[in-house]
Design a protein around this motif. Sequence first.
Motif, mmCIF file in Angstrom:
data_model
loop_
_atom_site.group_PDB
_atom_site.id
_atom_site.type_symbol
_atom_site.label_atom_id
_atom_site.label_comp_id
_atom_site.label_asym_id
_atom_site.label_seq_id
_atom_site.Cartn_x
_atom_site.Cartn_y
_atom_site.Cartn_z
ATOM 1 N N ASN A 288 28.108 81.693 17.314
ATOM 2 C CA ASN A 288 29.092 82.593 17.907
ATOM 3 C C ASN A 288 30.481 81.975 17.749
ATOM 4 N N HIS A 289 31.349 82.637 17.000
ATOM 5 C CA HIS A 289 32.694 82.136 16.711
ATOM 6 C C HIS A 289 33.700 82.825 17.629
ATOM 7 N N ARG A 290 34.564 82.051 18.300
ATOM 8 C CA ARG A 290 35.530 82.610 19.245
ATOM 9 C C ARG A 290 36.957 82.287 18.800
ATOM 10 N N PHE A 291 37.812 83.307 18.918
ATOM 11 C CA PHE A 291 39.203 83.165 18.492
ATOM 12 C C PHE A 291 40.111 83.786 19.552
ATOM 13 N N VAL A 292 41.085 83.019 20.020
ATOM 14 C CA VAL A 292 42.124 83.542 20.902
ATOM 15 C C VAL A 292 43.339 83.873 20.046
ATOM 16 N N LEU A 293 43.808 85.128 20.097
ATOM 17 C CA LEU A 293 44.954 85.542 19.290
ATOM 18 C C LEU A 293 46.243 85.013 19.916
ATOM 19 N N LEU A 294 47.152 84.548 19.095
ATOM 20 C CA LEU A 294 48.413 83.988 19.605
ATOM 21 C C LEU A 294 49.221 85.047 20.333
ATOM 22 N N ASP A 295 49.215 86.265 19.817
ATOM 23 C CA ASP A 295 49.906 87.385 20.450
ATOM 24 C C ASP A 295 48.941 88.553 20.556
ATOM 25 N N ALA A 296 49.030 89.302 21.655
ATOM 26 C CA ALA A 296 48.182 90.479 21.818
ATOM 27 C C ALA A 296 48.483 91.484 20.707
ATOM 28 N N VAL A 297 47.426 92.103 20.177
ATOM 29 C CA VAL A 297 47.560 93.047 19.057
ATOM 30 C C VAL A 297 47.285 94.455 19.567
ATOM 31 N N ARG A 298 48.273 95.348 19.429
ATOM 32 C CA ARG A 298 48.095 96.748 19.832
ATOM 33 C C ARG A 298 47.385 97.487 18.709
ATOM 34 N N ALA A 299 46.302 98.205 19.053
ATOM 35 C CA ALA A 299 45.505 98.851 18.015
ATOM 36 C C ALA A 299 44.674 99.986 18.590
ATOM 37 N N THR A 300 44.294 100.885 17.712
ATOM 38 C CA THR A 300 43.285 101.914 18.009
ATOM 39 C C THR A 300 42.055 101.722 17.126
ATOM 40 N N HIS A 301 42.226 101.029 15.983
ATOM 41 C CA HIS A 301 41.142 100.810 15.033
ATOM 42 C C HIS A 301 41.176 99.358 14.560
ATOM 43 N N VAL A 302 39.999 98.834 14.207
ATOM 44 C CA VAL A 302 39.928 97.516 13.573
ATOM 45 C C VAL A 302 38.959 97.594 12.405
ATOM 46 N N ARG A 303 39.123 96.665 11.472
ATOM 47 C CA ARG A 303 38.197 96.553 10.337
ATOM 48 C C ARG A 303 37.869 95.083 10.143
ATOM 49 N N ILE A 304 36.569 94.799 10.092
ATOM 50 C CA ILE A 304 36.152 93.445 9.758
ATOM 51 C C ILE A 304 35.694 93.441 8.313
ATOM 52 N N ASP A 305 36.205 92.519 7.544
ATOM 53 C CA ASP A 305 35.785 92.309 6.157
ATOM 54 C C ASP A 305 34.992 91.019 6.098
ATOM 55 N N ILE A 306 33.818 91.077 5.466
ATOM 56 C CA ILE A 306 33.035 89.862 5.266
ATOM 57 C C ILE A 306 32.991 89.558 3.770
ATOM 58 N N PHE A 307 32.917 88.276 3.440
ATOM 59 C CA PHE A 307 33.007 87.834 2.042
ATOM 60 C C PHE A 307 31.862 86.900 1.725
ATOM 61 N N PRO A 308 31.179 87.107 0.601
ATOM 62 C CA PRO A 308 31.244 88.350 -0.177
ATOM 63 C C PRO A 308 30.315 89.431 0.352
ATOM 64 N N ASP A 309 29.238 89.000 1.058
ATOM 65 C CA ASP A 309 28.236 89.927 1.578
ATOM 66 C C ASP A 309 27.495 89.193 2.681
ATOM 67 N N GLY A 310 26.340 89.689 3.093
ATOM 68 C CA GLY A 310 25.553 89.026 4.133
ATOM 69 C C GLY A 310 25.555 89.834 5.406
ATOM 70 N N GLY A 311 25.990 89.241 6.510
ATOM 71 C CA GLY A 311 25.992 90.003 7.737
ATOM 72 C C GLY A 311 26.541 89.260 8.925
ATOM 73 N N ILE A 312 26.783 90.026 9.997
ATOM 74 C CA ILE A 312 27.125 89.496 11.311
ATOM 75 C C ILE A 312 26.221 90.205 12.311
ATOM 76 N N SER A 313 26.026 89.614 13.474
ATOM 77 C CA SER A 313 25.167 90.247 14.475
ATOM 78 C C SER A 313 25.969 91.024 15.512
ATOM 79 N N ARG A 314 27.129 90.492 15.928
ATOM 80 C CA ARG A 314 27.950 91.170 16.929
ATOM 81 C C ARG A 314 29.431 90.924 16.658
ATOM 82 N N LEU A 315 30.232 91.926 17.050
ATOM 83 C CA LEU A 315 31.686 91.783 17.093
ATOM 84 C C LEU A 315 32.137 92.173 18.489
ATOM 85 N N ARG A 316 32.923 91.302 19.123
ATOM 86 C CA ARG A 316 33.478 91.586 20.440
ATOM 87 C C ARG A 316 35.001 91.467 20.370
#
Length: 371
Positions: free
Chosen positions: A321-349
Motif C-alpha cells: 500500500n503506497h501513500r502520498f500526501v500532496l503538497l497542495d490540495a488539488v481541486r478536481a471532479t475527475h481523476v485518471r490513474i495511468d499504470i506503466f506498462p501494464d499489470g494492475g492495482i488493487s485499490r485507489l483511495r
Amino acid sequence: MTATARFTGDANPYGGGDPYADYRTADLPFIGLVDLADRRLGAGVIAANDEFFAERENLLKPEPAEFDPERFGHKGKIMDGWETRRRRGAGADRPHPTDEDHDWALVRLGAPGVVRGIVVDTAHFRGNYPQAVSVEAACVLGSPSPEELLAPGVKWTTLVPRTAVGGHAANGFVVAAEQRVTHLRVNQHPDGGIARLRVYGEVTPDPDWLAALGTFDLVALENGGLVEDASDRFYSPATNTIQPGRSRKMDDGWETRRRRDKGNDWIRYRLVEQAEIRAVEIDTAYLKGNSAGWASLSARDGENGDWTEVLPRTRLQPDTNHRFVLLDAVRATHVRIDIFPDGGISRLRLFGSPTEEGATRLAARHRELGG
C-alpha cells in the motif's frame, strides 16, 4: 419498464454437462453501473416470509449461482438461491393459490441510490421458478427493522410491476423511477426460487453524513465515486479498485492483459462531486508478479477541464500500500490513474473533502431525490 429481451416459461431439464450451456441471457443497458445490492457494500436480505428449501441470503452472493445435480438434503434438492415451498389453496375444493398469494424478501441496499435496472436471475431454477415477480422500493432513514419496514406508514413505490419471468434466465428490467432508494421488497408470485438479485444504479450518499466525516475517500463506490472508463478489463473489472476494504485475493483488484506494444493502461474516475484531494493511496495488495511497475495520477476540474499531473510517474512495489500526501490540495471532479506498462492495482483511495460548490450540489441532488 422491461428491458428489450424477455424470457418466459420453463427451461429444458438439466441434461448433463455445463449447466450454463442453455442459460438464457441478453445484453442489458445498465450492467455497467454499480450493483447497489452488492454484499461487499454492506447489502443484506434482512427478512423473508419463507425460505423452506434455500435461504434468502443466497440472493446477494457476488459469484454466479452454482448447480450440483447430486446435492440433496433432508428437505429435498439443495439450490444455490432463495427458494420457498409450494403454495396451496384453502382446501380440496380450492387447491390452487389465489392471485394475491405471493412470497417476499426484504433487501437492504449496501449503498442507497437511484435504481436504473434490476436483474432477477433464475439460474438453474428450470421448472421451480416463480410465475411472475414484482419489486417495490422505499427510502427509510436509519437502520429500520423488518417490522418497521412493513409498518402501514411506510411508502413503497413499484419499480417493477408484476411481470412474468422465465426459468434459468437473467430476467432484466429497466427502471425509470427517479428517487433515492434504501430498501427493496422482492415479490415472487405465487412461489418458487430466485438464484440471484442484482440492483444496478447510481449511489446517492447522504450529504449530512459526508459533511460530518469531513475528510473521506472521494472516489469510493459507497461514497458515490465511479469508474467512467478503463483501457483494459481483461482479467477483472476496474470497479474493483474502489470497492470497500482492502483486497483479499488477486482477482479482487484490477489486472490487465500483458501488453506487447509501447502503450500503457489506465482508469478514469468521477469523484462524488467537485472536491479538494489532499492524500492518495495506491494499493497493489495480492498483486505480486503482476503489479504495475509505475503509476501516475492526473486530475481535471469539470467535464472539459484540462488534465494536470498531480502525482508524477512513481515506482510501485508488489503487494504494497503506497501513500502520498500532496503538497497542495488539488481541486478536481475527475481523476485518471495511468499504470506503466501494464499489470494492475488493487485499490485507489483519494482522501479530501467537497468544495463548497460541490457540497451545495450534493445537498440539492439529495433533496431532489426525496432523501
